[in-house]
Design a protein around this motif. Structure first.
Motif, short mmCIF file in Angstrom:
data_model
loop_
_atom_site.label_atom_id
_atom_site.label_comp_id
_atom_site.label_asym_id
_atom_site.label_seq_id
_atom_site.Cartn_x
_atom_site.Cartn_y
_atom_site.Cartn_z
N GLY A 160 0.34 -0.98 0.03
CA GLY A 160 -0.08 -0.08 -0.32
C GLY A 160 0.84 1.44 -0.41
N SER A 161 2.41 1.13 0.22
CA SER A 161 2.89 2.23 0.52
C SER A 161 3.19 2.94 -1.54
N PHE A 162 3.49 4.19 -1.39
CA PHE A 162 4.28 4.49 -2.81
C PHE A 162 4.81 5.07 -2.31
N SER A 248 -6.45 1.10 4.72
CA SER A 248 -5.09 1.90 4.63
C SER A 248 -5.84 3.01 6.04
N LYS A 249 -6.73 2.88 4.99
CA LYS A 249 -7.35 4.96 5.82
C LYS A 249 -7.41 4.16 7.66
N LEU A 281 1.20 2.68 7.14
CA LEU A 281 2.58 1.90 8.02
C LEU A 281 1.56 0.65 8.17
N TRP A 282 3.64 0.28 8.37
CA TRP A 282 2.65 -1.59 9.14
C TRP A 282 2.99 -1.38 10.52
N VAL A 283 3.94 -0.62 10.43
CA VAL A 283 4.43 -0.98 12.37
C VAL A 283 4.81 0.73 12.93
N LEU A 284 4.45 1.79 13.65
CA LEU A 284 5.33 2.66 14.11
C LEU A 284 6.57 2.56 15.02
N PRO A 348 2.61 -1.13 19.15
CA PRO A 348 1.91 -1.56 18.27
C PRO A 348 0.97 -0.84 17.17
N THR A 349 0.36 -1.42 16.28
CA THR A 349 0.25 -0.47 15.68
C THR A 349 -0.63 -1.97 14.47
N TYR A 350 -1.97 -1.66 14.34
CA TYR A 350 -3.15 -2.00 14.13
C TYR A 350 -4.10 -1.29 14.29
N PRO A 351 -4.72 -1.56 12.13
CA PRO A 351 -6.49 -0.73 12.08
C PRO A 351 -6.90 -0.20 13.07
N GLU A 352 -7.40 -1.59 14.26
CA GLU A 352 -8.69 -1.09 15.19
C GLU A 352 -7.98 -0.45 16.06
N LEU A 353 -6.55 -0.17 16.58
CA LEU A 353 -6.06 0.39 17.83
C LEU A 353 -7.04 2.35 18.15
N THR A 354 -7.01 1.87 19.15
CA THR A 354 -8.28 3.52 19.28
C THR A 354 -7.47 4.63 19.86
#
Ligand SMILES: *Cc1c(COP(=O)(O)O)cnc(C)c1O
Length: 376
Positions: A160-162, A248-249, A281-284, A348-354
């Motif tokens: 997803g990174s360009f 990605s959003k 980002l995959w991981v911060l 920790p990095t994932y889409p559902e992280l608030t």
């Protein structure tokens, strides 16, 4: 509030079940129509002319290297700071691993260091796009062209990174993807090889299928392997990619919130992205850069350990390859790779992280850094 925040968590859009059940009902559970569909969807998304689905990101590297004909007597240049797979697959092919250093801010391959280790035996240069970043491709492509050495882009971490509107993994001869549970899109286990070279594509298709691609049953034109991805996994991949905008959003929002919150911890130098890079980002990740750098690794590890007590799972950077048993004797330490190896922490990095969870992580991170380093 009690937290138990894992380092990574797969994200499902809701459509995966429909696709996987459809594949299951069709009885096509090894090879099947979703494999081709997934390959086509990845081609459409990345702009790569050809794609070969395989069982995981590691076999993607193996297949890419076999396709390029890498073997005994060859040297493969790999960044000294990386997940081990590109180095171990070069060894699996019988080649020798030669390391080049990384840039200490982007964590990706340093082109000048690559140039300094090229020999007449160099058969490939592996670029690893780490943590969602895209490496400095322009000078790397120039070197590749100048010496006639193919580039392999390990793009397991940057789907997803360009960079300047080109998808990571489509600059060089070969790009590899991983769909492991932690990665930007997932099929559980899975991978893909991208290429713009039709001959290489055909050759990889053959090697993926036991060297067997003619109508003549059990006729093997070359020695191959079984690197195939199953139809159930591919079906899941189609569902994930169909909803990639949503995925990605969410990842971008996590990145944004982190970037703002982490400004309060100047000792933590977040990974830098070159101009023109649009990362998913995959991981911060970032490195701890205290004024006093003694026992940096031990103190970084202490921060990781203390955060466990706060219910937060983080990860240290990779061991630089010179520290690992398979390479211990033959690889020398390089300064920036050593620095990253000693000081990187991935949060920790994932889409559902608030938002609330991210604030909690950064807050505890600050407290723990202060305890260990007496500075933030
Ligand atoms: C995850 C990863 C791989 C391996 O992918 P798998 O699908 O787990 O085999 C290779 N290279 C890098 C940089 C990775 O992060």
């Amino acid at each position: 509030m009690e937290y138990n925040i894992p380092w990574s968590k797969p994200y499902f859009t809701g459509d995966e079940k429909n696709y996987v059940l459809d594949a299951l009902d069709s009885k096509w559970i090894s090879n099947g129509p979703y494999v081709k569909q997934f390959e086509q969807m990845v081609c459409d998304f990345t702009g790569s002319p050809f794609a070969v689905a395989v069982s995981n990101g590691t076999t993607a590297l193996h297949l890419g290297m076999l396709g390029l004909g890498i073997g005994p007597g060859d040297e493969v240049i790999v960044p000294a700071f990386t997940f081990i797979a590109p180095a171990s697959m070069a060894v699996m092919c019988g080649a020798r691993v030669v390391v080049a250093d990384i840039n200490k801010d982007t964590f990706c391959l340093d082109p000048e260091s690559v140039r300094s280790v090229i020999t007449p035996r160099t058969k490939a240069i592996v670029v690893v796009h780490l943590y969602g970043n895209v490496a400095d491709m322009e000078p790397l492509l120039k070197i590749s062209k100048e010496y006639g050495i193919p580039l392999i882009e390990d793009n397991a971490e940057s789907f997803g990174s360009f960079s300047r509107n080109t998808h990571a993994g489509t600059f060089g001869s070969i790009g590899t993807l991983s769909f492991h549970a932690s990665k930007n899109i997932t099929t559980g286990e899975g991978g893909m090889v991208l290429t713009n070279d039709q001959d290489l594509y055909e050759s990889m298709l053959t090697i993926r299928e036991h060297g067997m691609r003619t109508r003549k049953t059990y006729w093997h034109s070359v020695v191959g392997h079984n690197f195939r991805l199953g139809n159930l996994h591919a079906a899941m991949g189609c569902a994930q990619l169909k909803h990639f905008t949503e995925i990605s959003k969410k990842r971008r929002l996590v990145h944004e919130i982190y970037a703002e919150a982490l400004k309060t911890i100047p000792i933590f130098k977040s990974q830098c992205f070159q101009e023109g890079v649009d990362p998913v980002l995959w991981v911060l990740a970032g490195r701890l850069a205290p004024a006093n750098t003694h026992s940096l690794r031990e103190r970084r590890d202490a921060v990781v350990a203390k955060l466990v007590e706060d219910g937060i799972e983080t990860r240290p950077g990779f061991y630089s390859l010179d520290l690992l048993p398979p390479f211990l004797k033959e690889i020398k330490a390089l300064p920036n790779a050593t620095l990253a190896s000693d000081s990187v922490i991935a949060l920790p990095t994932y889409p559902e992280l608030t938002r609330e969870e991210i604030f909690y992580i950064v807050d505890r991170f600050k407290v723990r850094i202060n305890e260990v380093f007496n500075e933030i």
